[in-house]
Design a protein around this motif. Structure first.
Motif, mmCIF file in Angstrom:
data_model
loop_
_atom_site.group_PDB
_atom_site.id
_atom_site.type_symbol
_atom_site.label_atom_id
_atom_site.label_comp_id
_atom_site.label_asym_id
_atom_site.label_seq_id
_atom_site.Cartn_x
_atom_site.Cartn_y
_atom_site.Cartn_z
ATOM 1 N N LEU A 104 0.830 -1.217 0.000
ATOM 2 C CA LEU A 104 0.000 0.000 0.000
ATOM 3 C C LEU A 104 0.864 1.266 0.000
ATOM 4 C CD1 LEU A 104 -2.809 1.404 0.426
ATOM 5 C CD2 LEU A 104 -2.471 1.049 2.877
ATOM 6 N N GLY A 105 1.879 1.280 0.872
ATOM 7 C CA GLY A 105 2.708 2.485 0.996
ATOM 8 C C GLY A 105 3.539 2.770 -0.236
ATOM 9 N N SER A 106 4.024 1.712 -0.878
ATOM 10 C CA SER A 106 4.977 1.910 -1.983
ATOM 11 C C SER A 106 4.340 1.874 -3.367
ATOM 12 C CB SER A 106 6.073 0.834 -1.914
ATOM 13 O OG SER A 106 5.504 -0.449 -2.076
ATOM 14 N N LEU A 107 3.095 1.402 -3.458
ATOM 15 C CA LEU A 107 2.480 1.294 -4.782
ATOM 16 C C LEU A 107 2.385 2.642 -5.511
ATOM 17 C CD1 LEU A 107 1.433 -0.870 -6.712
ATOM 18 C CD2 LEU A 107 -0.875 -0.402 -5.869
ATOM 19 N N PRO A 108 2.121 3.748 -4.792
ATOM 20 C CA PRO A 108 2.098 5.037 -5.512
ATOM 21 C C PRO A 108 3.392 5.302 -6.290
ATOM 22 C CG PRO A 108 1.101 5.303 -3.359
ATOM 23 C CD PRO A 108 1.686 3.911 -3.389
ATOM 24 N N PHE A 132 7.123 0.706 4.645
ATOM 25 C CA PHE A 132 6.511 1.827 3.924
ATOM 26 C C PHE A 132 5.024 1.897 4.247
ATOM 27 C CE2 PHE A 132 8.329 3.839 -0.150
ATOM 28 C CZ PHE A 132 7.612 5.012 0.014
ATOM 29 N N SER A 133 4.548 2.989 4.828
ATOM 30 C CA SER A 133 3.125 3.140 5.146
ATOM 31 C C SER A 133 2.467 4.199 4.262
ATOM 32 C CB SER A 133 2.944 3.503 6.620
ATOM 33 O OG SER A 133 3.229 2.393 7.438
ATOM 34 N N TYR A 134 1.153 4.282 4.397
ATOM 35 C CA TYR A 134 0.340 5.106 3.508
ATOM 36 C C TYR A 134 -0.496 6.058 4.352
ATOM 37 C CZ TYR A 134 -3.238 5.683 -0.258
ATOM 38 O OH TYR A 134 -4.098 6.139 -1.219
ATOM 39 N N ALA A 135 -0.373 7.361 4.109
ATOM 40 C CA ALA A 135 -1.039 8.340 4.964
ATOM 41 C C ALA A 135 -2.030 9.175 4.166
ATOM 42 C CB ALA A 135 0.011 9.224 5.641
ATOM 43 N N LEU A 136 -3.301 8.734 4.215
ATOM 44 C CA LEU A 136 -4.384 9.430 3.516
ATOM 45 C C LEU A 136 -5.386 10.005 4.532
ATOM 46 C CD1 LEU A 136 -6.013 10.006 0.821
ATOM 47 C CD2 LEU A 136 -7.083 7.770 1.149
ATOM 48 N N THR A 164 -2.134 16.763 10.224
ATOM 49 C CA THR A 164 -2.210 15.532 11.027
ATOM 50 C C THR A 164 -2.864 14.434 10.197
ATOM 51 O OG1 THR A 164 -2.477 16.815 13.059
ATOM 52 C CG2 THR A 164 -3.193 14.526 13.140
ATOM 53 N N LYS A 165 -2.293 13.260 10.232
ATOM 54 C CA LYS A 165 -2.908 12.086 9.607
ATOM 55 C C LYS A 165 -3.324 11.123 10.717
ATOM 56 C CE LYS A 165 -2.470 13.287 5.315
ATOM 57 N NZ LYS A 165 -3.633 13.383 4.399
ATOM 58 N N ARG A 175 9.527 3.511 8.300
ATOM 59 C CA ARG A 175 10.427 4.671 8.211
ATOM 60 C C ARG A 175 10.044 5.551 7.017
ATOM 61 N NH1 ARG A 175 13.299 5.931 12.158
ATOM 62 N NH2 ARG A 175 14.938 6.775 10.820
ATOM 63 N N LEU A 176 9.207 5.007 6.136
ATOM 64 C CA LEU A 176 8.839 5.716 4.914
ATOM 65 C C LEU A 176 7.313 5.832 4.837
ATOM 66 C CD1 LEU A 176 11.201 3.723 2.503
ATOM 67 C CD2 LEU A 176 11.649 5.970 3.534
ATOM 68 N N TYR A 177 6.852 6.991 4.336
ATOM 69 C CA TYR A 177 5.407 7.246 4.271
ATOM 70 C C TYR A 177 5.053 7.917 2.949
ATOM 71 C CZ TYR A 177 5.752 6.414 9.262
ATOM 72 O OH TYR A 177 6.002 5.843 10.477
ATOM 73 N N THR A 178 4.017 7.399 2.296
ATOM 74 C CA THR A 178 3.404 8.162 1.213
ATOM 75 C C THR A 178 2.354 9.047 1.866
ATOM 76 O OG1 THR A 178 3.775 6.603 -0.590
ATOM 77 C CG2 THR A 178 1.819 7.989 -0.748
ATOM 78 N N VAL A 179 2.466 10.349 1.653
ATOM 79 C CA VAL A 179 1.583 11.306 2.328
ATOM 80 C C VAL A 179 0.824 12.115 1.279
ATOM 81 C CG1 VAL A 179 1.499 13.294 3.895
ATOM 82 C CG2 VAL A 179 3.182 11.475 4.274
#
Ligand code: COS
Length: 395
Positions: A104-108, A132-136, A164-165, A175-179
């Motif tokens: 989920l986090g890295s697919l973008p 890698f996480s995903y912040a929507l 804030t997410k 350690r990594l986030y798609t925001v």
């Protein structure tokens, strides 16, 4: 030729798991039996992220199996990724979030990132060095993701993020986030939201306290805070304003993986219920001899079979990027998660009083199943997505 004597239709093979997929399933099952199943109850009881299990997944290259080979990954297709998640979830739903959230986090980045961005981050994910996480989602923007308030403002060659997410799976251990952040408040979902990579070490970034949840306790869920986080434009994923489309396209693919997780939870509960019904004696015979129980078990099994087939079809569509993936992603997630909730609840019923206590695994499975009806879009949102596709196509 097929067994019916008519010419084999190659289309029938489109979503059939290959011998390689089944070999992968066997190897995941062996790892799960050795390293994950014996830890599942403890992971739930302590609500601690299982670093030992993570290391075992990394050693077997199962923690982020979707990462293409060119970035150091195993290069698994969408169906193989689903099989890994399903088999892990059969024993421990919390652990199955490791490969699911890494995707989920890295697919973008895979859908819209520059080559430079992929080369910077995907090898770090593939090696197991970082997750890698995903912040929507945000406190006030859940189902209505487009109403997010987190802002990204351009400042020369940089962007500055504030906001804030909330409900971020893997927060703190990743350690990594798609925001996703608003870059043009007037346009919002139509060109006003942009995606970025934020690193845990970025100044102004911090993680809140873990939520105290009903289930999936070994997977941390926290808030993320962005207080003037300055990142270079090279961390932008896709074009300015393209973020909402990227976020939605990502979910089209990853809702399939949540479907796989739900199928795994349901299968784990069904397996336990069948075994228990054959062992448990009442009125002088195993309770599996009673038709009331047989019909219940048969209904559970049929639901799991139907959900799995739909998830595998959706996985094939995800792999091919079919035009109807939006519908199939929503349908697979919705059907499979409703199945997981129903089947785990029935499994508790089969096991009776013992099913209601923590000495037996089905109460944990029932608690874990609930989140699959909620995250990556509630099942009410999945029905909205499915209905829109239906009406758009036929209307
Ligand atoms: N793929 C690509 N683009 C998409 C898309 C998809 N699946 N779905 C929507 N878009 C695009 C639309 O095409 C539209 O852009 P254009 O006007 O340029 O065509 C834009 O995104 C806005 O779409 P829409 O009008 O449908 O947005 P809404 O605000 O009505 O929201 C829902 C749509 C409800 C479907 C969306 O907000 C959603 O999925 N909510 C749930 C969020 C979620 O799953 N959260 C879980 C947390 S993440 S783990």
């Amino acid at each position: 030729m097929s067994s019916t004597g008519s010419p084999a239709n190659p289309d029938f093979d489109l979503y059939r798991p290959t011998a390689e997929h089944e070999l992968l399933r066997e190897s995941v099952r062996a790892l799960v039996a050795d390293k994950i199943a014996p830890r599942a109850a403890e992971i739930d009881a302590t609500a601690q992220f299982p670093w030992d299990v993570y290391d075992a997944l990394v050693r077997s290259d199962l923690h982020a199996i979707h990462v293409p080979e060119q970035y150091g990954g195993a290069g698994a297709d969408a169906l193989a990724t689903c099989i890994v998640i399903e088999e892990v979830a059969r024993a421990c739903a919390a652990t199955s979030l490791i490969p699911a959230v890494n995707k989920l986090g890295s697919l973008p980045l895979l859908l819209a990132g520059t080559e430079q961005l992929r080369e910077t981050y995907l090898p770090r994910l593939a090696s197991g060095e970082e997750m890698f996480s995903y912040a929507l989602s945000e406190p006030e923007a859940g189902s209505d993701a487009g109403s997010m308030r987190t802002r990204a403002v351009r400042d020369g060659e940089d962007w500055v993020l504030d906001g804030t997410k909330r409900w971020i799976t893997g927060a703190g251990v990743s350690r990594l986030y798609t925001v996703l952040a608003v870059t043009d408040p007037d346009k919002r979902t139509r060109g006003g939201i942009t995606a970025f990579v934020v690193e845990a070490d970025d100044e102004g970034f911090s993680v809140g306290a873990p939520e105290k949840k009903l289930g999936i306790k070994g997977s941390p869920t926290c808030e993320l805070y962005f207080d003037g986080v300055r990142i270079p434009d090279s961390r932008r994923i896709g074009e300015v304003g393209e973020g909402f489309r990227i976020a939605m396209a990502t979910l089209d693919h990853t809702r399939v993986t949540i479907g796989a997780q739900a199928v795994g939870i349901a299968q784990g509960a069904l397996d336990y219920a069948v075994g228990y019904a054959k062992e448990r004696k009442q009125f002088g015979r195993p309770i599996a001899d009673f038709q009331g129980l047989q019909f219940l078990l048969a209904d559970m099994a049929m639901k799991v079979t139907a959900a799995r087939e739909l998830v595998y079809v959706a996985a094939a569509k995800s792999e091919r990027g079919d035009a109807d993936l939006t519908y199939f992603g929503a349908a697979a997630k919705c059907v499979a998660s409703d199945t997981a909730m129903a089947v785990t609840t029935d499994a508790v019923q089969v096991v009776g009083g013992y099913g209601y206590v923590k000495d037996y695994p089905v109460e944990r499975m029932m608690r874990d199943a609930k989140i699959t009806q909620i995250y990556e879009g509630t099942n009410q949102i999945q029905r909205i997505v499915a209905a829109r596709e239906l009406l758009r196509v036929t209307g």
